[in-house]
Structures are given as C-alpha cells and as structure tokens.
Design a protein around this motif. Structure first.
Motif, PDB file in Angstrom:
ATOM      1  N   ILE A  84      47.720  39.373  20.248  1.00 57.70           N
ATOM      2  CA  ILE A  84      47.296  38.546  19.246  1.00 57.70           C
ATOM      3  C   ILE A  84      45.737  38.441  19.410  1.00 57.70           C
ATOM      4  N   GLN A  85      45.277  38.328  20.478  1.00 60.15           N
ATOM      5  CA  GLN A  85      43.693  38.170  20.569  1.00 60.15           C
ATOM      6  C   GLN A  85      43.109  39.539  20.228  1.00 60.15           C
ATOM      7  N   GLY A  86      43.758  40.708  20.546  1.00 59.61           N
ATOM      8  CA  GLY A  86      43.192  42.099  20.203  1.00 59.61           C
ATOM      9  C   GLY A  86      42.447  42.325  21.405  1.00 59.61           C
ATOM     10  N   ASN A  87      42.755  41.894  22.685  1.00 62.23           N
ATOM     11  CA  ASN A  87      42.168  42.318  23.909  1.00 62.23           C
ATOM     12  C   ASN A  87      42.822  42.493  24.902  1.00 62.23           C
ATOM     13  N   ALA A  88      42.822  43.861  25.640  1.00 59.46           N
ATOM     14  CA  ALA A  88      43.681  44.474  26.616  1.00 59.46           C
ATOM     15  C   ALA A  88      43.422  43.824  27.981  1.00 59.46           C
ATOM     16  N   HIS A  89      42.270  43.115  28.203  1.00 58.38           N
ATOM     17  CA  HIS A  89      42.017  42.762  29.566  1.00 58.38           C
ATOM     18  C   HIS A  89      41.497  41.379  29.541  1.00 58.38           C
ATOM     19  N   THR A  90      42.601  40.542  29.229  1.00 59.63           N
ATOM     20  CA  THR A  90      42.268  38.991  29.397  1.00 59.63           C
ATOM     21  C   THR A  90      42.568  38.626  30.843  1.00 59.63           C
ATOM     22  N   SER A  91      41.899  37.445  31.163  1.00 54.86           N
ATOM     23  CA  SER A  91      41.988  36.986  32.561  1.00 54.86           C
ATOM     24  C   SER A  91      43.494  36.242  32.740  1.00 54.86           C
ATOM     25  N   ALA A  92      44.154  35.972  31.731  1.00 58.62           N
ATOM     26  CA  ALA A  92      45.546  35.457  32.003  1.00 58.62           C
ATOM     27  C   ALA A  92      46.437  36.647  32.267  1.00 58.62           C
ATOM     28  N   ALA A  94      45.555  39.410  34.059  1.00 60.39           N
ATOM     29  CA  ALA A  94      45.142  39.802  35.367  1.00 60.39           C
ATOM     30  C   ALA A  94      45.482  38.633  36.460  1.00 60.39           C
ATOM     31  N   PHE A  95      45.817  37.259  35.873  1.00 62.07           N
ATOM     32  CA  PHE A  95      46.200  36.228  36.681  1.00 62.07           C
ATOM     33  C   PHE A  95      47.812  36.482  36.955  1.00 62.07           C
ATOM     34  N   TYR A  96      48.475  36.687  36.012  1.00 61.20           N
ATOM     35  CA  TYR A  96      50.097  36.759  36.226  1.00 61.20           C
ATOM     36  C   TYR A  96      50.843  38.304  36.539  1.00 61.20           C
ATOM     37  N   SER A  97      49.800  39.268  36.401  1.00 63.55           N
ATOM     38  CA  SER A  97      50.145  40.593  36.732  1.00 63.55           C
ATOM     39  C   SER A  97      49.264  41.269  37.536  1.00 63.55           C
ATOM     40  N   LYS A  98      49.744  42.460  38.528  1.00 63.47           N
ATOM     41  CA  LYS A  98      48.697  43.188  39.249  1.00 63.47           C
ATOM     42  C   LYS A  98      49.480  44.516  39.492  1.00 63.47           C
ATOM     43  N   GLY A  99      48.716  45.433  40.020  1.00 65.78           N
ATOM     44  CA  GLY A  99      49.019  46.710  40.236  1.00 65.78           C
ATOM     45  C   GLY A  99      49.682  47.619  39.150  1.00 65.78           C
ATOM     46  N   LEU A 100      50.590  48.052  39.174  1.00 66.10           N
ATOM     47  CA  LEU A 100      51.549  48.950  37.976  1.00 66.10           C
ATOM     48  C   LEU A 100      51.704  48.204  36.691  1.00 66.10           C
ATOM     49  N   ALA A 101      52.054  46.789  36.992  1.00 67.19           N
ATOM     50  CA  ALA A 101      52.238  45.959  35.975  1.00 67.19           C
ATOM     51  C   ALA A 101      51.206  45.682  35.042  1.00 67.19           C
ATOM     52  N   LEU A 102      49.957  45.504  35.612  1.00 62.48           N
ATOM     53  CA  LEU A 102      48.796  45.190  34.729  1.00 62.48           C
ATOM     54  C   LEU A 102      48.283  46.437  34.492  1.00 62.48           C
ATOM     55  N   GLY A 103      48.325  47.467  34.938  1.00 60.55           N
ATOM     56  CA  GLY A 103      47.911  48.686  34.284  1.00 60.55           C
ATOM     57  C   GLY A 103      48.665  48.905  33.016  1.00 60.55           C
ATOM     58  N   SER A 104      49.953  48.859  33.240  1.00 63.58           N
ATOM     59  CA  SER A 104      50.685  49.037  32.017  1.00 63.58           C
ATOM     60  C   SER A 104      50.638  48.260  30.722  1.00 63.58           C
ATOM     61  N   GLY A 182      50.053  31.065  45.692  1.00 63.23           N
ATOM     62  CA  GLY A 182      51.220  30.413  45.388  1.00 63.23           C
ATOM     63  C   GLY A 182      51.846  30.935  43.998  1.00 63.23           C
ATOM     64  N   VAL A 183      51.119  31.977  43.388  1.00 66.00           N
ATOM     65  CA  VAL A 183      51.766  32.190  42.075  1.00 66.00           C
ATOM     66  C   VAL A 183      52.337  33.584  42.125  1.00 66.00           C
ATOM     67  N   TRP A 184      53.439  33.420  41.284  1.00 67.17           N
ATOM     68  CA  TRP A 184      54.599  34.678  41.291  1.00 67.17           C
ATOM     69  C   TRP A 184      53.981  35.758  40.430  1.00 67.17           C
ATOM     70  N   GLN A 185      53.290  36.801  40.766  1.00 65.19           N
ATOM     71  CA  GLN A 185      52.699  38.042  40.168  1.00 65.19           C
ATOM     72  C   GLN A 185      53.815  38.998  39.818  1.00 65.19           C
ATOM     73  N   THR A 186      53.696  39.540  38.581  1.00 60.19           N
ATOM     74  CA  THR A 186      54.601  40.652  38.287  1.00 60.19           C
ATOM     75  C   THR A 186      53.801  41.723  38.889  1.00 60.19           C
ATOM     76  N   VAL A 187      54.356  42.708  39.546  1.00 66.07           N
ATOM     77  CA  VAL A 187      53.537  43.921  39.940  1.00 66.07           C
ATOM     78  C   VAL A 187      54.578  45.252  39.540  1.00 66.07           C
ATOM     79  N   ASN A 188      55.578  44.971  39.013  1.00 69.63           N
ATOM     80  CA  ASN A 188      56.220  46.251  38.363  1.00 69.63           C
ATOM     81  C   ASN A 188      57.272  46.056  37.135  1.00 69.63           C
TER      82      ASN A 188
END
Length: 200
Positions: A84-92, A94-104, A182-188
């Motif tokens: 909705i923001q039209g932004n593929a690189h939001t801080s949110a 990057a906060f909740y995803s990392k690695g392959l999940a964040l890239g995809s 303590g944040v559960w980040q999605t990695v894949n």
C-alpha cells in the motif's frame, strides 16, 4: 496480479509441496504482539480504511506459541502495508523478516510497485498452527483467503475483481527464528496457491 506473498524464490510457488510434518529449512496491525517487551521498540504498522488483514487462531493457551503467532501477524502486515505504501524496503519488513524471507518479500512488493498497483478489501488468515523446535526456531503453517481482496490501480483507483475464487486460497509454510531482543523473525516462507487444505 495475485495477492500471494513471497515464495521461497519470490512470487507464487504453486508447485511447492507443503505439509505441516515437513517444515521448510532455514532460509498488522498497530497493536503490540504478545511477544513484545518494554525494551523492544517495534515499528507501528497501519492500513487505510479500505484494506485489512483479519487473523484467526491467535490464542493457543501457550504463551510462547502465542508470541510466535503474534509476530507472524506482524510479518504479514508489514508486507501488505508495504504494498500500500509502494515501498519495498520498509523498516517494518526488515524488523519482522530477514535473510531469504526478507529478500523475497522485497521482490514481491517491488512487483506491485513496478505495476503501479495496490490492493483493497479483506484477507483472512486462518488454520494457523505453530511448532516450536529445539533450536530456538519455530514453524508456522497457515492459510489465507483472498476472495474478498483485490488489486487496485494507484493511478486510476480502478479495482480488478476478475481474480478466480479457485485461486483465492493459499497455503503457507514459514520458519521463524527468535532474535536476541525476543522478536520472532521470519527467515523463510513458501506458498502454494489453490491448496486443497485451505479451501472450504
């Protein structure tokens, strides 16, 4: 353009074989999640009035599993808010995803940005099951129902209601790892559109 979030290699992965017994390998709302602590400064995720995610199965009775589900919600919200923001690189994101999940996820959102598209309506997230693993990770398998959500042109505001209801149900399999704060980040994350396990 389908609403399905990122697969293991970006985009919809209709050929992926996903079962709750074989989790994938390592790869929202403004309300705080159940895993929030006083020391974690979490990003605030908001939506306009015409778009929302609705999550079921939020409470299992196990505080640890509930914390995983809460951060799974925030991950999903971060991606669909980014569209909705039209932004593929939001801080949110990057906060909740990392690695392959964040890239995809970034690739998925960028596809919407390139298409000058947003979305509207309601996406329902259900059949959410958590498995806590011994290596400080967790697996969440869940479904989405996109039958009441539609792509919307940013330029004209026109809503595309032509999506097939058969393809509106998606099965997801995600792996999460707990960060030092303590944040559960999605990695894949992988997905299967049209999965029988998610259809009514």
């Amino acid at each position: 353009m389908l609403l399905t979030a990122c697969g293991g290699g970006g985009g919809d992965k209709s050929s992926d074989k996903i079962t709750s017994t074989q989790p994938v390998p390592t790869a929202t709302s403004a309300s705080p999640s159940a895993s929030a602590t006083m020391t974690v400064n979490r990003p605030v995720i908001t939506f306009p009035g015409d778009a929302k995610n609705v999550f079921e199965d939020q409470h299992t009775g196990d505080p640890k599993k509930d914390a995983v589900l809460a951060d799974n919600e925030q991950m999903v919200d971060s991606i669909y808010s980014a569209i909705i923001q039209g932004n593929a690189h939001t801080s949110a994101m990057a906060f909740y995803s990392k690695g392959l999940a964040l890239g995809s996820a970034a690739t998925f959102v960028q596809g919407w940005v390139n298409g000058d598209a947003s979305w509207t309506g309601t996406i329902r997230w259900f059949h959410r099951k958590v498995t806590i693993r011994n290596d400080n990770s967790a697996v969440v398998v869940y479904c989405s129902d996109e039958s009441k959500a539609y792509p919307k042109s940013r330029k004209s505001g026109k809503i595309d209601r032509s999506a097939s209801n058969t393809a509106s149900y998606v099965l997801y399999n995600t792996r999460l790892e707990k960060s030092p704060d303590g944040v559960w980040q999605t990695v894949n994350l992988v997905s299967q559109r049209g999965a029988k396990a998610c259809k009514p």
